[in-house]
Motif scaffolding. Structure first.
Motif, short mmCIF file in Angstrom:
data_model
loop_
_atom_site.label_atom_id
_atom_site.label_comp_id
_atom_site.label_asym_id
_atom_site.label_seq_id
_atom_site.Cartn_x
_atom_site.Cartn_y
_atom_site.Cartn_z
N SER A 250 20.86 77.80 16.70
CA SER A 250 20.06 77.17 17.76
C SER A 250 20.93 76.54 18.83
O SER A 250 21.92 75.86 18.54
CB SER A 250 19.14 76.12 17.14
OG SER A 250 18.46 75.41 18.16
N TYR A 252 19.32 74.58 21.11
CA TYR A 252 18.31 73.68 21.67
C TYR A 252 18.53 72.23 21.25
O TYR A 252 18.95 71.94 20.13
CB TYR A 252 16.91 74.10 21.21
CG TYR A 252 16.42 75.39 21.83
CD1 TYR A 252 15.97 75.43 23.14
CD2 TYR A 252 16.40 76.56 21.08
CE1 TYR A 252 15.52 76.60 23.70
CE2 TYR A 252 15.94 77.75 21.62
CZ TYR A 252 15.50 77.76 22.94
OH TYR A 252 15.05 78.93 23.50
N SER A 254 16.75 68.86 20.11
CA SER A 254 15.49 68.49 19.45
C SER A 254 14.93 67.21 20.08
O SER A 254 13.79 66.83 19.80
CB SER A 254 15.71 68.27 17.95
OG SER A 254 16.70 67.27 17.73
N GLY A 255 15.73 66.57 20.96
CA GLY A 255 15.28 65.37 21.66
C GLY A 255 16.45 64.57 22.19
O GLY A 255 17.61 64.89 21.89
N ASP A 272 10.32 68.51 25.52
CA ASP A 272 10.04 69.79 24.89
C ASP A 272 11.33 70.61 25.00
O ASP A 272 11.95 70.65 26.07
CB ASP A 272 8.89 70.52 25.59
CG ASP A 272 8.58 71.85 24.93
OD1 ASP A 272 9.29 72.84 25.21
OD2 ASP A 272 7.63 71.91 24.12
N LYS A 273 11.72 71.25 23.92
CA LYS A 273 13.04 71.90 23.93
C LYS A 273 13.16 73.00 24.98
O LYS A 273 14.26 73.35 25.40
CB LYS A 273 13.35 72.48 22.54
CG LYS A 273 12.52 73.68 22.13
CD LYS A 273 12.98 74.21 20.78
CE LYS A 273 12.24 75.48 20.39
NZ LYS A 273 12.72 76.01 19.09
N THR A 293 20.06 64.69 20.31
CA THR A 293 20.04 65.30 18.98
C THR A 293 19.72 66.78 19.15
O THR A 293 19.04 67.18 20.09
CB THR A 293 19.01 64.65 18.05
OG1 THR A 293 17.72 64.69 18.68
CG2 THR A 293 19.37 63.20 17.76
N THR A 294 20.23 67.58 18.22
CA THR A 294 20.05 69.03 18.32
C THR A 294 19.35 69.57 17.08
O THR A 294 19.37 68.97 16.01
CB THR A 294 21.41 69.74 18.45
OG1 THR A 294 22.27 69.31 17.39
CG2 THR A 294 22.05 69.44 19.79
N GLU A 295 18.71 70.75 17.27
CA GLU A 295 18.08 71.43 16.12
C GLU A 295 19.12 71.79 15.08
O GLU A 295 18.86 71.69 13.88
CB GLU A 295 17.34 72.68 16.60
CG GLU A 295 16.08 72.41 17.38
CD GLU A 295 15.31 73.67 17.70
OE1 GLU A 295 14.10 73.57 17.93
OE2 GLU A 295 15.93 74.76 17.72
N ASP A 296 20.27 72.24 15.54
CA ASP A 296 21.36 72.56 14.63
C ASP A 296 22.41 71.46 14.74
O ASP A 296 23.05 71.31 15.77
CB ASP A 296 21.98 73.91 15.00
CG ASP A 296 23.18 74.27 14.14
OD1 ASP A 296 23.40 73.60 13.11
OD2 ASP A 296 23.90 75.23 14.48
N SER A 310 25.68 65.65 17.52
CA SER A 310 24.26 65.33 17.46
C SER A 310 24.07 63.91 16.93
O SER A 310 24.65 63.54 15.90
CB SER A 310 23.54 66.32 16.55
OG SER A 310 22.16 66.04 16.48
#
Length: 344
Positions: A250, A252, A254-255, A272-273, A293-296, A310
């Motif tokens: 990922s 993206y 996450s926020g 929203d990512k 912060t990240t999805e991965d 992250s």
């Protein structure tokens, strides 16, 4: 193609000297002394056990033609021809399978084409011997011919992900069997569309049959995914094509949160990512702390020129209207997503 049984190692259920098994594969079919002869003793019940002549071809072959030249070809009466017999094959000289069979024969020669089968060992399996004396079996010459192979190649191979073509390295060629391809994290599966050169070949993608003109959907995990396309021709051995598809991790967010000192700072729109533009307006700001912060968790984040992990905050100086770029680079695949935060 020539006779692949010629001068190969021959064995038999038995023989009457000097008519050894080797004399049935030496290429001579006119001399009545050059033949295999076997005598099988009847059982107490009066039945005659089968006899056989076997040839070790030395390697696996796809065979589809066999020839048995009988005593009638050497000048003897056709009554000395064998009556009932089979053409059998084996890969290990232990387990045998029928390839073809002849019953009620009276001809001087059997020359038959049959569906191709793979075998290393072939034999004539006699269940009823000479018409004039059935416990005896005799063959002047036994010949076996290899079937010409059909193509085991692909003529085309395409891959799509999310409706878009996925390129391979190298570009497809029917003689190239190993490929690599890369897709982004957003591509959770690919559609593999193979076309066999031989329209009667059987194709399987990761073990699942694919009809000609059809395709197969292959789900992808993050990282390396092996996709195999096996082409089994009508005659011949299968060939495997392998595509190693790497799906990126990922890229993206996450926020992210904003603070001025210890005070939270709002921004719009709601995160929203897939939304890449954000704005925060506050009076009296001279610096702002951003915590992305990240999805991965293994993704690489860069905030306004500073690389962070992250969940790691970074404080930047702001004045007037400041655009702060936030980029996320995937840990696998090096795919980058860019977000912009404008602080007024």
């Amino acid at each position: 193609m020539g006779n692949i049984a010629l001068n190969k190692t021959a064995t038999a259920s038995g023989y009457v000297a000097p008519f050894t098994p080797a004399k049935a594969v030496d290429g001579s079919a006119t001399d009545p002394r050059n033949r295999w002869l076997c005598s099988t003793a009847p059982t107490p019940s009066g039945s005659v056990p089968p006899s056989w002549l076997c040839v070790d071809l030395g390697a696996n072959y796809w065979v589809n033609r066999w020839v048995v030249k009988q005593m009638g070809l050497t000048g003897w009466s056709p009554s000395f021809n064998m009556v009932d017999y089979k053409f059998q094959g084996s890969l290990d000289d232990l387990t045998w399978f029928d390839i073809d069979s002849v019953t009620n024969n009276s001809a001087n020669q059997t020359d038959r084409t049959c569906p191709a089968r793979k075998a290393r060992y072939v034999r004539v399996y006699v269940t009823k011997g000479l018409l004039t004396n059935t416990p005896f079996s005799s063959i002047a010459e036994f010949e076996v011919y290899e079937a010409p192979p059909t193509p085991n190649t692909l003529s085309a191979l395409t891959i799509t992900g999310n409706g878009a073509a996925v390129s391979t390295t190298p570009a497809f060629a029917s003689t190239t069997t190993s490929y690599t391809a890369s897709v982004t994290y957003d591509v959770a599966s690919v559609v593999v569309s193979p076309t066999a050169t031989d329209q009667n070949a059987v194709m399987k993608v990761n073990g699942n049959p694919v009809p000609r003109g059809g395709n197969a959907t292959v789900p992808l995990n993050v990282g390396s995914n092996a996709v195999t396309v096996v082409v089994t021709p009508t005659i011949g051995d299968p060939q495997t094509y392998t595509i190693t598809v790497t799906r990126a991790s990922s890229q993206y967010l996450s926020g992210f949160t904003l603070k001025s000192g210890r005070n939270p700072v709002n921004y719009t729109p709601t995160f929203d990512k897939n939304t890449t533009q954000y704005t925060s307006t506050s009076s009296g700001l001279t610096s702002i702390t951003i915590t992305p912060t990240t999805e991965d968790p293994a993704a690489v984040i860069n905030v306004g020129g500073t690389t962070v992990s992250s969940g790691q905050p970074v404080t930047l100086t702001v004045s007037g209207s400041t655009v702060i770029p936030i980029t996320v680079t995937s840990n696998i695949g090096s795919v980058t997503k860019k977000y912009d935060l404008t602080v007024n």
